[in-house]
Motif scaffolding. Structure first.
Motif, PDB file in Angstrom:
ATOM      1  N   ALA A  57       0.447   5.176   1.038  1.00 40.82           N
ATOM      2  CA  ALA A  57      -0.530   5.833   1.926  1.00 40.82           C
ATOM      3  C   ALA A  57      -0.228   7.322   2.114  1.00 40.82           C
ATOM      4  CB  ALA A  57      -0.535   5.116   3.283  1.00 40.82           C
ATOM      5  N   PRO A  58      -0.385   8.117   1.068  1.00 39.34           N
ATOM      6  CA  PRO A  58      -0.060   9.547   1.211  1.00 39.34           C
ATOM      7  C   PRO A  58      -1.143  10.323   1.969  1.00 39.34           C
ATOM      8  CG  PRO A  58      -0.960   9.138  -0.970  1.00 39.34           C
ATOM      9  CD  PRO A  58      -0.873   7.787  -0.282  1.00 39.34           C
ATOM     10  N   SER A  59      -0.734  11.447   2.538  1.00 36.59           N
ATOM     11  CA  SER A  59      -1.684  12.375   3.173  1.00 36.59           C
ATOM     12  C   SER A  59      -1.920  13.512   2.181  1.00 36.59           C
ATOM     13  CB  SER A  59      -1.088  12.952   4.455  1.00 36.59           C
ATOM     14  OG  SER A  59      -0.795  11.902   5.340  1.00 36.59           O
ATOM     15  N   LEU A  85       9.776   6.946   8.949  1.00 34.57           N
ATOM     16  CA  LEU A  85       8.774   6.252   9.773  1.00 34.57           C
ATOM     17  C   LEU A  85       9.321   4.992  10.425  1.00 34.57           C
ATOM     18  CD1 LEU A  85       5.757   6.891   7.407  1.00 34.57           C
ATOM     19  CD2 LEU A  85       6.168   7.908   9.648  1.00 34.57           C
ATOM     20  N   GLU A 109      -4.641   9.164   3.581  1.00 35.59           N
ATOM     21  CA  GLU A 109      -4.585   9.384   5.031  1.00 35.59           C
ATOM     22  C   GLU A 109      -5.008  10.829   5.316  1.00 35.59           C
ATOM     23  OE1 GLU A 109      -1.067   7.538   6.832  1.00 35.59           O
ATOM     24  OE2 GLU A 109      -2.192   5.692   6.476  1.00 35.59           O
ATOM     25  N   VAL A 135      -3.080   3.909  11.147  1.00 35.11           N
ATOM     26  CA  VAL A 135      -2.214   3.144  10.248  1.00 35.11           C
ATOM     27  C   VAL A 135      -2.228   1.650  10.625  1.00 35.11           C
ATOM     28  CG1 VAL A 135       0.078   3.296  11.324  1.00 35.11           C
ATOM     29  CG2 VAL A 135      -0.098   3.477   8.906  1.00 35.11           C
ATOM     30  N   TYR A 191      -2.400   9.323  13.579  1.00 39.16           N
ATOM     31  CA  TYR A 191      -1.647   8.577  12.566  1.00 39.16           C
ATOM     32  C   TYR A 191      -1.358   7.149  13.048  1.00 39.16           C
ATOM     33  CZ  TYR A 191       2.408   6.620  10.307  1.00 39.16           C
ATOM     34  OH  TYR A 191       3.262   5.733   9.716  1.00 39.16           O
ATOM     35  N   ARG A 205       7.779   1.968   3.092  1.00 39.82           N
ATOM     36  CA  ARG A 205       7.634   3.399   3.362  1.00 39.82           C
ATOM     37  C   ARG A 205       8.987   3.989   3.737  1.00 39.82           C
ATOM     38  NH1 ARG A 205       4.174   2.717   8.982  1.00 39.82           N
ATOM     39  NH2 ARG A 205       5.848   1.798  10.206  1.00 39.82           N
ATOM     40  N   ARG A 258       0.839  -1.200   0.000  1.00 37.79           N
ATOM     41  CA  ARG A 258       0.000   0.000   0.000  1.00 37.79           C
ATOM     42  C   ARG A 258       0.869   1.243   0.000  1.00 37.79           C
ATOM     43  NH1 ARG A 258       2.087   2.351   3.963  1.00 37.79           N
ATOM     44  NH2 ARG A 258       1.650   1.882   6.124  1.00 37.79           N
TER      45      ARG A 258
HETATM   46  N1  GLU Z   1       0.618   9.081   5.556  1.00 35.88           N
HETATM   47  C1  GLU Z   1       2.006   8.944   5.875  1.00 35.88           C
HETATM   48  C2  GLU Z   1       2.810  10.000   5.153  1.00 35.88           C
HETATM   49  O1  GLU Z   1       2.332  10.565   4.167  1.00 35.88           O
HETATM   50  C3  GLU Z   1       2.574   7.589   5.509  1.00 35.88           C
HETATM   51  C4  GLU Z   1       2.069   6.521   6.369  1.00 35.88           C
HETATM   52  C5  GLU Z   1       2.701   5.141   6.187  1.00 35.88           C
HETATM   53  O2  GLU Z   1       3.152   4.789   5.088  1.00 35.88           O
HETATM   54  O3  GLU Z   1       2.689   4.411   7.155  1.00 35.88           O
HETATM   55  O4  GLU Z   1       3.920  10.267   5.554  1.00 35.88           O
END
Ligand code: GLU
Length: 289
Positions: free
Chosen positions: A8-10, A225, A42, A207, A203, A221, A6
């Protein structure tokens, strides 16, 4: 079962080369392994997320040649799922409300630093310095009844006592070269915020709930993170959710060696497109030939 990836951008800004790298790595891994590629938006921070950023995400990813399954999971549409997870953690006695404003927290940290350094989390922010965990129940009830804003915090010490030593399998690399079986250190984060009065999630909580609901099996990712994974492993264990493997990748930096920010400038995909870049050129720029 095929592996599940996946991105998962904000939607709180336009995508830049760092996002392109992460999205392409996920997509390439899905193709190499015969896996599924998911996209997750996200967007729980309503103050920062905007619809035009979300449509730009779809547009930029499609331009890069990435395809994903639909429907896309948009976190803002699933608050009940996060609330249920939060309720489970509360039922374990691991959540408490704290009422200090940001300014009050800054004052508390400054006061503590008069006698020596106050611990910081892996992102460099001071750990929560307040004493809300030991507020008497009547005082909590009174403050909540008065309509005061509050954050719901994770009682990290109690959570760690309950679970004991945790690890994860790192297929990429942490900022200090960590790989293989990595020991989680969630205590380094202190009593993180899991939710707020107006928003039943954060977050960290959303997540882990979503990675489980979406069957994410390999989380690809950025290394920014990597340390958050410690909190994610703890939450997964407490909530009885499966453990994905993790592949943290290097970050794409600007000429000064800084991680790219949301204000994209010359590294924004929109700008690069407007200046004539091609999807193949973007792959080369991020080192994915
Ligand atoms: N939404 C997060 C971001 O844009 C990424 C979250 C993830 O990949 O766990 O930095």
């Amino acid at each position: 079962m095929p592996p599940v990836f996946r991105f998962a951008p904000s939607p709180n800004g336009f995508l830049h080369l760092g996002h392109a790298y992460s999205a392409l790595l996920n997509f390439d891994r899905a193709r190499e392994t015969g896996g599924r590629m998911l996209l997750r938006i996200e967007d729980i921070d309503a103050t920062r997320c905007r619809p035009e950023y979300e449509s730009a995400i779809y547009d930029d990813l499609a331009w890069l040649g990435i395809t994903w399954e639909t429907p896309v999971r948009r976190q803002s549409a699933h608050l009940a799922d996060y609330r249920a997870a939060l309720d489970n953690l509360s039922a374990l006695g691991l959540v408490y409300p704290s009422f200090e404003s940001r300014a009050e927290i800054a004052r508390l940290v400054a006061a503590r630093e008069e006698t020596g350094p106050w611990p910081r989390d892996p992102d460099g922010a001071p750990l929560y310095p307040g004493a809300a965990k030991s507020l008497p129940a009547e005082e909590r009830a009174r403050l909540i009844g008065s309509g005061a804003p509050y954050a719901l915090r994770f009682d990290m010490a109690a959570a760690c006592r309950r679970v004991g030593g945790l690890t994860w399998r790192e297929l990429g690399e942490g900022p200090d070269g960590e790989r293989g079986r990595v020991a989680a250190r969630p205590e380094a984060w202190g009593d993180v915020i899991l939710a707020r009065k107006e928003t039943p999630t954060s977050y960290h909580l959303s997540v882990v709930v979503d990675d489980a609901l979406q069957d994410a099996s390999e989380v690809v990712r950025g290394q920014d993170l990597f340390h958050a994974t410690s909190v994610h492993r703890l939450l997964q264990t407490l909530l009885d959710l499966p453990e994905p493997t993790y592949r943290h990748h290097r970050l794409i930096c600007d000429e000064e060696g800084r991680k790219l920010a949301k204000s994209t400038g010359s590294t924004g995909l929109r700008e690069l497109r407007a200046a004539g870049a091609t999807p193949a050129g973007i792959r080369r720029l991020v080192g994915l030939d």
